[in-house]
Scaffold this motif. Structure first.
Motif, PDB file in Angstrom:
ATOM      1  N   THR A  99       0.852  -1.193   0.000  1.00 14.44           N
ATOM      2  CA  THR A  99       0.000   0.000   0.000  1.00 14.44           C
ATOM      3  C   THR A  99       0.889   1.245   0.000  1.00 14.44           C
ATOM      4  OG1 THR A  99      -0.055   0.218   2.397  1.00 14.44           O
ATOM      5  CG2 THR A  99      -1.748  -1.206   1.393  1.00 14.44           C
ATOM      6  N   GLU A 102       2.495   1.611   3.340  1.00 11.51           N
ATOM      7  CA  GLU A 102       3.611   0.669   3.514  1.00 11.51           C
ATOM      8  C   GLU A 102       4.828   1.101   2.693  1.00 11.51           C
ATOM      9  OE1 GLU A 102       0.818  -3.276   4.340  1.00 11.51           O
ATOM     10  OE2 GLU A 102       1.493  -2.827   2.312  1.00 11.51           O
ATOM     11  N   ARG A 133      -5.162   8.486   0.555  1.00 14.38           N
ATOM     12  CA  ARG A 133      -4.755   7.373  -0.311  1.00 14.38           C
ATOM     13  C   ARG A 133      -3.902   6.337   0.412  1.00 14.38           C
ATOM     14  NH1 ARG A 133      -7.415   6.892  -5.066  1.00 14.38           N
ATOM     15  NH2 ARG A 133      -7.550   8.859  -6.183  1.00 14.38           N
ATOM     16  N   ARG A 135      -4.285   3.690   2.162  1.00 15.55           N
ATOM     17  CA  ARG A 135      -4.560   2.254   2.047  1.00 15.55           C
ATOM     18  C   ARG A 135      -4.665   1.785   0.603  1.00 15.55           C
ATOM     19  NH1 ARG A 135      -7.043   0.297   6.905  1.00 15.55           N
ATOM     20  NH2 ARG A 135      -7.013   1.915   8.487  1.00 15.55           N
ATOM     21  N   HIS A 136      -4.494   2.681  -0.326  1.00 14.56           N
ATOM     22  CA  HIS A 136      -4.567   2.292  -1.740  1.00 14.56           C
ATOM     23  C   HIS A 136      -3.231   1.719  -2.202  1.00 14.56           C
ATOM     24  CE1 HIS A 136      -8.206   5.106  -2.701  1.00 14.56           C
ATOM     25  NE2 HIS A 136      -8.400   4.305  -1.666  1.00 14.56           N
ATOM     26  N   TYR A 137      -3.278   1.083  -3.371  1.00  7.53           N
ATOM     27  CA  TYR A 137      -2.054   0.538  -3.982  1.00  7.53           C
ATOM     28  C   TYR A 137      -1.597   1.486  -5.088  1.00  7.53           C
ATOM     29  CZ  TYR A 137      -2.647  -3.592  -1.210  1.00  7.53           C
ATOM     30  OH  TYR A 137      -2.724  -4.433  -0.135  1.00  7.53           O
ATOM     31  N   GLN A 140      -3.574   2.317  -8.198  1.00  5.91           N
ATOM     32  CA  GLN A 140      -4.848   3.014  -8.033  1.00  5.91           C
ATOM     33  C   GLN A 140      -4.673   4.532  -8.004  1.00  5.91           C
ATOM     34  OE1 GLN A 140      -5.714   0.640  -4.411  1.00  5.91           O
ATOM     35  NE2 GLN A 140      -7.656   0.121  -5.427  1.00  5.91           N
TER      36      GLN A 140
END
Ligand code: ADP
Ligand code: ADP
Length: 225
Positions: A99, A102, A133, A135-137, A140
């Motif tokens: 993510t 991360e 954003r 938690r997005h990858y 995305q």
């Protein structure tokens, strides 16, 4: 902060010798925002790689503060990079399987005493305007948002120096301007930045412009503030 003296970088491949850097002398003070320009092949990436301790010069001296980088082995250089530098690349270099939060946390890999890691990641994302954003990858996000995530990763550990290699090179005008605004904001808060760019308007935003030609610095102009 940085003192380069007579830095040389020679490459030998298939018995052909190329000299990418012909004796670079360069001081960078804390708080500067330096843009490096010049035609393709003039040595910009090599100089940035030497500054980033990714590449060892074949001659000359590199002092960072009072640390002589030639005295460090590979482990010492890796620690120096992780503790002291933040990198921003043209192609963002985010890890697709992680993510955004991360990815940004990777910037704390060498900060064992970072304390509240989540809090620092959240602050870095907030600073570049993509807290929503987290938690997005990467896939995305738009290119501009991905580059802002990469900047968050670069700054989350509060590096002494940010090195940026054509940070707006893969972005459209609007997203490029946003990225430059973020870098300018970081610089006005005290961050020291060295950036390679092909964009004269991006170079005008920096506080100093350096022009390279054939492995040499041929001009260095500090903007009147
Ligand atoms: P840019 O012009 O955007 O700096 P280049 O395409 O010149 O990028 O170089 C990309 C990378 O390839 C650099 O990190 C450089 O070290 C490496 N490189 C460039 N020229 C050569 C070469 N002749 N042989 C091997 N590697 C090279
Ligand atoms: P720039 O970033 O300004 O495009 P580079 O620093 O990538 O320039 O390259 C400077 C010179 O060094 C070029 O002639 C390039 O071909 C050469 N060069 C860069 N990396 C390598 C390498 N790994 N091996 C051989 N030559 C290289």
């Amino acid at each position: 902060m940085i003192r380069l003296r007579n830095i040389q970088r020679r490459y030998v491949s298939d018995e052909v010798e190329t000299t990418a850097l012909h004796g670079i002398d360069l001081n960078v003070d804390a708080g500067e925002f330096v843009a490096i320009m010049g035609p393709s092949g003039c040595g910009k990436s090599t100089l940035l790689n030497v500054l980033g301790a990714i590449d060892r010069p074949t001659g000359g001296n590199y002092l960072f503060g009072d640390q002589d980088l030639a005295a460090l082995g590979e482990t010492g250089l890796a620690r120096f990079r992780g503790e002291t530098l933040g990198f921003v690349f043209q192609s963002f270099n985010l890890i697709d399987e992680l993510t955004i939060a991360e990815n940004v946390e990777l910037g704390l890999a060498y900060r064992r005493k970072a304390g509240d890691r989540r809090g620092r990641v959240a602050m870095a994302l907030d600073k570049v305007g993509i807290a929503h954003r987290a938690r997005h990858y990467p896939h995305q996000l738009s290119g501009g948002q991905q580059q802002r995530a990469a900047i968050a990763r670069a700054i989350v550990g509060a590096p002494k120096l940010i090195l940026a290699d054509e940070p707006t090179g893969n972005l459209d005008t609007e997203n490029g301007a946003q990225v430059m605004n973020i870098l300018t904001g970081l610089n006005s808060e005290g961050a020291t930045i060295v950036m390679v760019t092909h964009s004269p308007s991006d170079a005008d935003i920096a506080t100093r412009r350096i022009d390279m030609l054939d492995g040499r610095i041929v001009a260095s102009v500090t903007r009147a503030l």
